[in-house]
Design a protein around this motif. Structure first.
Motif, PDB file in Angstrom:
ATOM      1  N   ARG A 118       0.834  -1.216   0.000  1.00  0.00           N
ATOM      2  CA  ARG A 118       0.000   0.000   0.000  1.00  0.00           C
ATOM      3  C   ARG A 118       0.865   1.261   0.000  1.00  0.00           C
ATOM      4  O   ARG A 118       0.560   2.243  -0.671  1.00  0.00           O
ATOM      5  CB  ARG A 118      -0.923   0.016   1.235  1.00  0.00           C
ATOM      6  N   ARG A 119       1.934   1.198   0.747  1.00  0.00           N
ATOM      7  CA  ARG A 119       2.848   2.340   0.829  1.00  0.00           C
ATOM      8  C   ARG A 119       3.428   2.617  -0.565  1.00  0.00           C
ATOM      9  O   ARG A 119       3.440   3.748  -1.035  1.00  0.00           O
ATOM     10  CB  ARG A 119       3.953   2.033   1.839  1.00  0.00           C
ATOM     11  N   SER A 120       3.897   1.557  -1.234  1.00  0.00           N
ATOM     12  CA  SER A 120       4.452   1.719  -2.584  1.00  0.00           C
ATOM     13  C   SER A 120       3.393   2.254  -3.524  1.00  0.00           C
ATOM     14  O   SER A 120       3.665   3.096  -4.375  1.00  0.00           O
ATOM     15  CB  SER A 120       4.950   0.380  -3.132  1.00  0.00           C
ATOM     16  N   GLU A 121       2.164   1.765  -3.358  1.00  0.00           N
ATOM     17  CA  GLU A 121       1.082   2.192  -4.238  1.00  0.00           C
ATOM     18  C   GLU A 121       0.819   3.696  -4.095  1.00  0.00           C
ATOM     19  O   GLU A 121       0.706   4.412  -5.081  1.00  0.00           O
ATOM     20  CB  GLU A 121      -0.189   1.397  -3.899  1.00  0.00           C
ATOM     21  N   ILE A 122       0.784   4.169  -2.846  1.00  0.00           N
ATOM     22  CA  ILE A 122       0.534   5.589  -2.596  1.00  0.00           C
ATOM     23  C   ILE A 122       1.657   6.439  -3.194  1.00  0.00           C
ATOM     24  O   ILE A 122       1.412   7.435  -3.884  1.00  0.00           O
ATOM     25  CB  ILE A 122       0.390   5.857  -1.070  1.00  0.00           C
ATOM     26  N   LEU A 123       2.895   6.004  -2.972  1.00  0.00           N
ATOM     27  CA  LEU A 123       4.032   6.776  -3.487  1.00  0.00           C
ATOM     28  C   LEU A 123       4.074   6.757  -5.017  1.00  0.00           C
ATOM     29  O   LEU A 123       4.379   7.759  -5.660  1.00  0.00           O
ATOM     30  CB  LEU A 123       5.344   6.258  -2.886  1.00  0.00           C
ATOM     31  N   LEU A 124       3.717   5.622  -5.584  1.00  0.00           N
ATOM     32  CA  LEU A 124       3.697   5.529  -7.052  1.00  0.00           C
ATOM     33  C   LEU A 124       2.577   6.409  -7.625  1.00  0.00           C
ATOM     34  O   LEU A 124       2.760   7.069  -8.650  1.00  0.00           O
ATOM     35  CB  LEU A 124       3.518   4.065  -7.491  1.00  0.00           C
ATOM     36  N   GLN A 125       1.451   6.429  -6.943  1.00  0.00           N
ATOM     37  CA  GLN A 125       0.326   7.275  -7.359  1.00  0.00           C
ATOM     38  C   GLN A 125       0.751   8.748  -7.381  1.00  0.00           C
ATOM     39  O   GLN A 125       0.475   9.477  -8.332  1.00  0.00           O
ATOM     40  CB  GLN A 125      -0.847   7.073  -6.385  1.00  0.00           C
ATOM     41  N   GLN A 126       1.462   9.144  -6.329  1.00  0.00           N
ATOM     42  CA  GLN A 126       1.948  10.536  -6.257  1.00  0.00           C
ATOM     43  C   GLN A 126       2.938  10.818  -7.380  1.00  0.00           C
ATOM     44  O   GLN A 126       2.928  11.891  -7.975  1.00  0.00           O
ATOM     45  CB  GLN A 126       2.618  10.788  -4.904  1.00  0.00           C
ATOM     46  N   PHE A 127       3.772   9.843  -7.655  1.00  0.00           N
ATOM     47  CA  PHE A 127       4.764   9.962  -8.729  1.00  0.00           C
ATOM     48  C   PHE A 127       4.049  10.167 -10.074  1.00  0.00           C
ATOM     49  O   PHE A 127       4.408  11.047 -10.858  1.00  0.00           O
ATOM     50  CB  PHE A 127       5.622   8.686  -8.748  1.00  0.00           C
TER      51      PHE A 127
END
Ligand code: ZN
Length: 311
Positions: A118-127
């Motif tokens: 989930r953490r990676s998903e949020i950061l990737l979404q922001q990216f």
């Protein structure tokens, strides 16, 4: 279409090279075993993902920084309107989930892999947002090891169990599409934003004199080898290769472990445990490296890469 293939990480190369010649302590050994296992899982998954081949763009091993947080991605697959994010786990044995926490079969709590995803998903979404891409992310935690069992898993978690992996890939395969310009732009952006991992804090202290010398086997990494004529023969797995190739590999290992040490014929001869003559080493160094200095100060430095097939 594989745009950025799976490759062994620099970290893995480094530790494999070091631990061929240096015995790690228990903690270092555990760390290295975990690393090996993780990379093995990613490699197996990359081979399965290659089979999807439906026009989607596939990228492996990415590391980004977003808002001062580092996040690592095992693989992404860019389809029509969805960017699939994959986190691969090579867990083996029994695990269970209780009150949202993950435990090994022995009851030891582990880092929750779904939270990690989930953490990676949020950061990737922001990216994606920052760079103007409008793709929906679908994350999946892939358990690749057939020996993995998970008890008490709620059905709504984004996990793909070993028995579901083939079906999951089959579904992806069933949606062929032609990537557009924006998909390629996204792939380029992901590649250009990728960083190399800094693992210097993981490196144990080691000294040249502590390391085992010799020519290792290209296949099984054993130092139990002999030189016969122009062949390097492994007594462990019976692999045979040209001795010159073995010397070149050992020179590269020396450079990787001792980037600041001067490369001389003497030191490389010692590094190869005098299994080859100084004459041979001088010839190989002269062929692939640039000679600097005179007399006792003679040493060799990196030259433009030449074709190894010339050997
Ligand atoms: Zn071998």
């Amino acid at each position: 279409m594989v745009i950025k293939p799976y490759e062994e990480t620099k970290k893995m190369q480094f530790f494999r090279t070091l631990y061929t010649r240096f015995d790690p302590d228990e903690e270092q050994r555990q760390y290295y075993d975990g690393l090996k296992k993780g990379e093995e899982g990613e490699r197996i998954f990359s081979e399965l993902l290659r089979e999807v081949n439906n026009g989607s763009l596939i990228l492996h091993n990415l590391l980004f920084e977003q808002l001062n947080s580092l996040f690592q991605i095992d693989a992404v697959l860019a389809a029509q309107k969805i960017l699939h994010l994959f986190e691969v786990k090579n867990f083996q044995g029994d695990y269970y989930i209780e009150s949202g926490k993950w435990y090994t079969g022995y009851g030891t709590e582990i880092q929750n892999p779904v939270s990690q995803l989930r953490r990676s998903e949020i950061l990737l979404q922001q990216f994606l947002k920052k760079h103007g891409f409008n793709l929906k992310i679908k994350s999946s935690l892939i358990f690749i090891n057939p020996e993995f069992t998970l008890y008490l898993a709620p059905r709504n978690l984004p996990i793909i169990l070993p028995t579901q992996v083939n079906r999951f890939l089959h579904q992806l395969k069933g949606n062929p599409f032609k990537p557009g310009k924006s998909h390629f732009t996204l792939a380029e952006k992901l590649i250009s934003s990728h960083m190399e991992e800094n693992f210097s804090d993981r490196i144990p202290h080691y000294h040249y004199d502590q390391l085992k010398k010799g020519l290792d086997c290209a296949t099984c990494r054993s130092l139990n080898t002999i030189v016969k004529g122009s062949s390097l023969i492994c007594l462990n797995c019976k692999h045979v290769e040209k001795v010159d190739l073995g010397v070149v590999r050992c020179i590269k290992q020396f450079q990787l472990l001792f980037p600041k040490k001067k490369m001389t014929v003497n030191i490389i001869e010692d590094w190869c445990a005098s299994m080859v003559s100084p004459k041979t080493i001088r010839r190989i160094l002269a062929k692939y490296y640039i000679i600097k200095g005179f007399g006792k100060a003679t040493h060799y430095v990196e030259s433009e890469p030449k074709n190894l097939e010339d050997l």
